[in-house]
Design an enzyme around this catalytic site. Structure first.
Site, PDB file in Angstrom:
ATOM      1  N   CYS A 229       0.845  -1.199   0.000  1.00 48.57           N
ATOM      2  CA  CYS A 229       0.000   0.000   0.000  1.00 48.57           C
ATOM      3  C   CYS A 229       0.880   1.249   0.000  1.00 48.57           C
ATOM      4  O   CYS A 229       1.825   1.347   0.785  1.00 48.57           O
ATOM      5  CB  CYS A 229      -0.920  -0.003   1.215  1.00 48.57           C
ATOM      6  SG  CYS A 229      -1.908   1.505   1.399  1.00 48.57           S
ATOM      7  N   CYS A 261      -5.941  -1.714  -0.857  1.00 48.53           N
ATOM      8  CA  CYS A 261      -5.658  -1.945   0.570  1.00 48.53           C
ATOM      9  C   CYS A 261      -6.973  -1.913   1.346  1.00 48.53           C
ATOM     10  O   CYS A 261      -7.661  -0.887   1.380  1.00 48.53           O
ATOM     11  CB  CYS A 261      -4.700  -0.888   1.096  1.00 48.53           C
ATOM     12  SG  CYS A 261      -4.377  -1.022   2.869  1.00 48.53           S
ATOM     13  N   CYS A 264      -6.635   0.769   4.484  1.00 56.38           N
ATOM     14  CA  CYS A 264      -6.711   2.195   4.154  1.00 56.38           C
ATOM     15  C   CYS A 264      -7.832   2.498   3.172  1.00 56.38           C
ATOM     16  O   CYS A 264      -8.201   3.665   2.993  1.00 56.38           O
ATOM     17  CB  CYS A 264      -5.396   2.664   3.547  1.00 56.38           C
ATOM     18  SG  CYS A 264      -3.981   2.512   4.637  1.00 56.38           S
ATOM     19  N   CYS A 287       6.479 -11.903 -15.461  1.00 53.33           N
ATOM     20  CA  CYS A 287       7.350 -12.468 -16.490  1.00 53.33           C
ATOM     21  C   CYS A 287       7.468 -11.571 -17.723  1.00 53.33           C
ATOM     22  O   CYS A 287       8.526 -11.498 -18.342  1.00 53.33           O
ATOM     23  CB  CYS A 287       6.899 -13.866 -16.874  1.00 53.33           C
ATOM     24  SG  CYS A 287       5.185 -14.006 -17.426  1.00 53.33           S
ATOM     25  N   HIS A 314       3.501 -17.155 -21.216  1.00 56.13           N
ATOM     26  CA  HIS A 314       4.795 -16.953 -20.580  1.00 56.13           C
ATOM     27  C   HIS A 314       5.733 -16.393 -21.636  1.00 56.13           C
ATOM     28  O   HIS A 314       5.497 -16.554 -22.841  1.00 56.13           O
ATOM     29  CB  HIS A 314       5.348 -18.267 -20.006  1.00 56.13           C
ATOM     30  CG  HIS A 314       6.564 -18.080 -19.145  1.00 56.13           C
ATOM     31  ND1 HIS A 314       6.644 -17.109 -18.176  1.00 56.13           N
ATOM     32  CD2 HIS A 314       7.766 -18.719 -19.131  1.00 56.13           C
ATOM     33  CE1 HIS A 314       7.825 -17.164 -17.576  1.00 56.13           C
ATOM     34  NE2 HIS A 314       8.531 -18.127 -18.140  1.00 56.13           N
ATOM     35  N   ASP A 331      15.711 -18.091 -18.925  1.00 58.53           N
ATOM     36  CA  ASP A 331      14.536 -17.552 -18.234  1.00 58.53           C
ATOM     37  C   ASP A 331      15.018 -16.723 -17.052  1.00 58.53           C
ATOM     38  O   ASP A 331      15.486 -17.267 -16.044  1.00 58.53           O
ATOM     39  CB  ASP A 331      13.626 -18.686 -17.763  1.00 58.53           C
ATOM     40  CG  ASP A 331      12.255 -18.186 -17.306  1.00 58.53           C
ATOM     41  OD1 ASP A 331      12.209 -17.114 -16.680  1.00 58.53           O
ATOM     42  OD2 ASP A 331      11.252 -18.869 -17.559  1.00 58.53           O
TER      43      ASP A 331
END
Length: 637
Positions: A229, A261, A264, A287, A314, A331
């Site tokens: 947050c 959040c 809040c 990714c 991916h 990767d």
């Protein structure tokens, strides 16, 4: 300025087709130039019938839009407000000039059509189809709309690769990379490899990419599940999307996540930037951001790199190894190199299409990443195979027009080597058997990329046994530094052993967490697990000694209801001790020949309970203090 590759390709169409497409392209450009503040004129819906029927199948047409400055969004092509209007004008004038010449040859010059509609509702044209269509007829393919979407993906990724070739952007990336340090480390490891094996065929780029991967993962980029947050720095949850701002769009973030959040009741924005220059600043993401920024870093280091797109959601990178004459899978999310079967075998992904994009070429590399080709073929239903081959060949032909004959020959030879690799039998290697490590446990499970047989939860089986020097000195002394992530065996000429798990006897559901935002590092249990354990084993019997006494220093920290229990185990005796960071001596082990130090992590509250019990917590700025220390004083049997 010469004619652009896209306009040159467009000119290869028949006269009738060219004039029809030119009319539409000029309409799109003129709408933006005449109404620069109207957002509706800056986007083209991919599903629009005019775009679908009259532009998409025509050679060079979509390429012209990308060269004008259009970018791919989820459902539209968008001309961002950050795009160069001058570039748009240049492409527009090239098309208009060619149109005027053709019209002059056939009839008196026609005035430019009046613009009265947005691009998304442009009038239908009566021109015939291209004499060299990209698409087969509707009956021959699974879905014409699917082919259209696939082509836009190909075009967009291929165009995006050219960003990495910007010299100024490469220099900016190099300013973030400790390139001298990485190059020196790569040289040292290459020398060590050749000293060990004189016939070693590896080259400097093979070791450089390993150093770059490790630096990128450990020191530079960070993974985002949900941002803390912005007000209280507490946990947030992904609560859908927010509208992108003009600055978001400028940096390619068509999508902005709302990290909300509950405490809040405030939202923290997480723009999904697609511009690698911006990612050099934010240094975070999932990714997509990781592969995007890492590919730029590879090019900045002089490595020949390709961006790899996987239709099962991916992305990663490939690096060309000159010495091995092949492309290496890399990767950056996983800090993994040359383990192409990781996704199919380790993660359990059902692969279909995997495409490699370099500055010069598009290659269908699906077959490198699969050992189950018949199964993959059954899943390749988005487009017709003949269409895909034809489209890739056309894209490559257009991009390679300006290349030298020598470079074209080199690319052809590389492709032939790849084709042989694709059809060769493949057997999974040990490093390709594990599940995914990046991302939260819930995220990995939801994507089906987390295997229960993950070897990261299995016993490492390392046993500390005294060397001849330690036997002679009657002391075995080991320290572990969490910040450096290395063991130092002080009693054996300060021998260094890297990585927290290399000297572990057993471990289950624990991992090393690096918080780059907070500059902290520690060992915690894996997300979603109730209990995590880790242990170290010491055995002095093989050198004919027994234990006189043992001193242990272990540091652990807990939050909320988190709990860490430390145990010293020998034969039938188990002794509990605290992890308060102070040295504690144990004479009860006198006469024993072996023992195990074990830590058990449990407890905690809520979704972040796994963080509430930690071992070896240290600031990344601390480089001298140890987190764990064992002194074993020896005596004769």
């Amino acid at each position: 300025m010469g004619v652009s590759p896209a306009v040159r390709a467009l000119c290869e169409n028949s006269n009738e087709v060219f004039l029809d497409v030119a009319k539409l392209l000029l309409t799109y450009a003129d709408n933006i130039l005449r109404y620069p503040n109207e957002d509706k004129y800056r986007s083209i819906r991919i599903g629009n019938p005019t775009f679908f029927n009259k532009l998409l199948p025509i050679k060079g047409a979509v390429d012209c839009l990308f060269e004008m400055g259009f970018e791919e969004a989820e459902t539209h092509l968008v001309f961002p407000k950050s795009a160069s209007v001058e570039q748009l004008k240049l492409i527009r004038e090239s098309i208009a000039a060619e149109r005027d010449q053709r019209l002059c040859r056939e009839q008196p010059l026609q005035p430019t059509p009046q613009v009265s509609a947005a691009p998304t509702s442009a009038p239908q044209s009566s021109a015939a189809a291209s004499s060299q269509p990209i698409f087969p007829s509707t009956a021959q393919i699974p879905s014409l709309e699917s082919s259209m979407s696939f082509l836009v993906t190909l075009q967009s990724n291929f165009q995006h690769m050219m960003l990495y070739e910007n010299p100024e952007l490469q220099q900016k990336a190099r300013s973030h990379i400790p390139h001298q340090k990485l190059s020196s480390a790569a040289q040292d490891k290459l020398k060590e490899a050749k000293d060990t094996d004189p016939d070693c065929k590896l080259g400097i780029e093979d070791f450089l990419v390993l150093e770059l991967l490790a630096w990128f993962k450990k020191d530079f980029f960070s993974w985002v599940n949900s941002l803390p947050c912005s007000h209280c720095e507490g946990p947030t949850e992904n609560a859908g999307s927010l509208s992108p701002s003009a600055d978001d769009i400028r940096w390619g973030a068509q999508r902005v996540e709302n990290h909300y959040c509950q405490g809040c009741q405030l939202s923290t924005r997480f723009p999904r930037y697609n511009n690698p220059e911006k990612l050099l600043e934010t240094r975070r993401g999932r990714c997509g951001e990781w592969a995007n920024c890492f590919t730029l870093c590879c090019r900045a280091m002089g490595l020949e790199a390709r961006y790899i797109w996987d239709s099962t959601d991916h992305v990663w990178t490939e690096i060309y190894s000159v010495s091995q004459r092949r492309w290496l899978h890399c990767d950056s999310c996983e800090n993994t190199c040359d383990k192409p079967l990781l996704y199919e075998v380790g993660w359990g992904k059902k692969l279909a299409y995997i495409l490699a994009f370099s500055k010069d070429q598009v290659v269908d590399v699906t077959w490198r990443y699969s050992c189950k080709h018949p199964e993959v073929l059954q899943r390749r239903t988005k487009v017709q195979e003949a269409w895909l081959l034809h489209t890739i060949n056309r894209l490559n032909s257009t991009r390679q027009q300006s290349l030298s004959p020598e470079r074209k020959k080199e690319l052809t030879e590389r492709l032939l080597v790849e084709l042989v690799e694709f059809i060769s039998p493949k057997t999974p290697k040990p490093g390709e058997l594990g599940g995914r490590s990046s991302g939260s446990l819930a995220w990995r499970i939801a994507r089906g990329e987390c295997r229960p047989s993950d070897p990261r939860t299995q016993a490492a089986g390392y046993v500390f046994t005294p060397t001849q020097k330690e036997k002679s000195d009657r002391l075995l002394h080991v320290r572990y530094s969490s910040t450096k992530d290395q063991y130092c065996r002080l009693s054996n000429n300060a021998e260094i052993i890297s990585s927290w798990d290399q000297c572990v006897w057993s471990k289950e559901s624990v991992f090393r967490k690096v918080e780059n935002d907070w500059q902290m590092v520690y060992v915690a249990r894996t997300e979603g697990s109730c209990v995590g354990t880790i242990s170290w084993k010491f055995d002095v019997a093989p050198v004919g000694m027994k234990i006189e006494s043992v001193s242990v220093m272990a540091s652990s920290q807990t939050f909320h209801t988190g709990k860490v229990s430390w145990h010293l185990k020998s034969a039938q005796i188990t002794t509990d001790f605290s992890g308060d960071g102070k040295i504690q001596s144990f004479s009860s082990l006198s006469g024993s020949t072996d023992f195990i130090v074990e830590a058990e992590l449990s407890g905690g509250e809520g979704e972040t309970s796994w963080q509430h019990s930690q071992l070896f917590r240290q600031s990344l700025k601390e480089t001298e203090d140890s987190s764990f220390e064992i002194l074993i004083y020896l005596q004769d049997v």
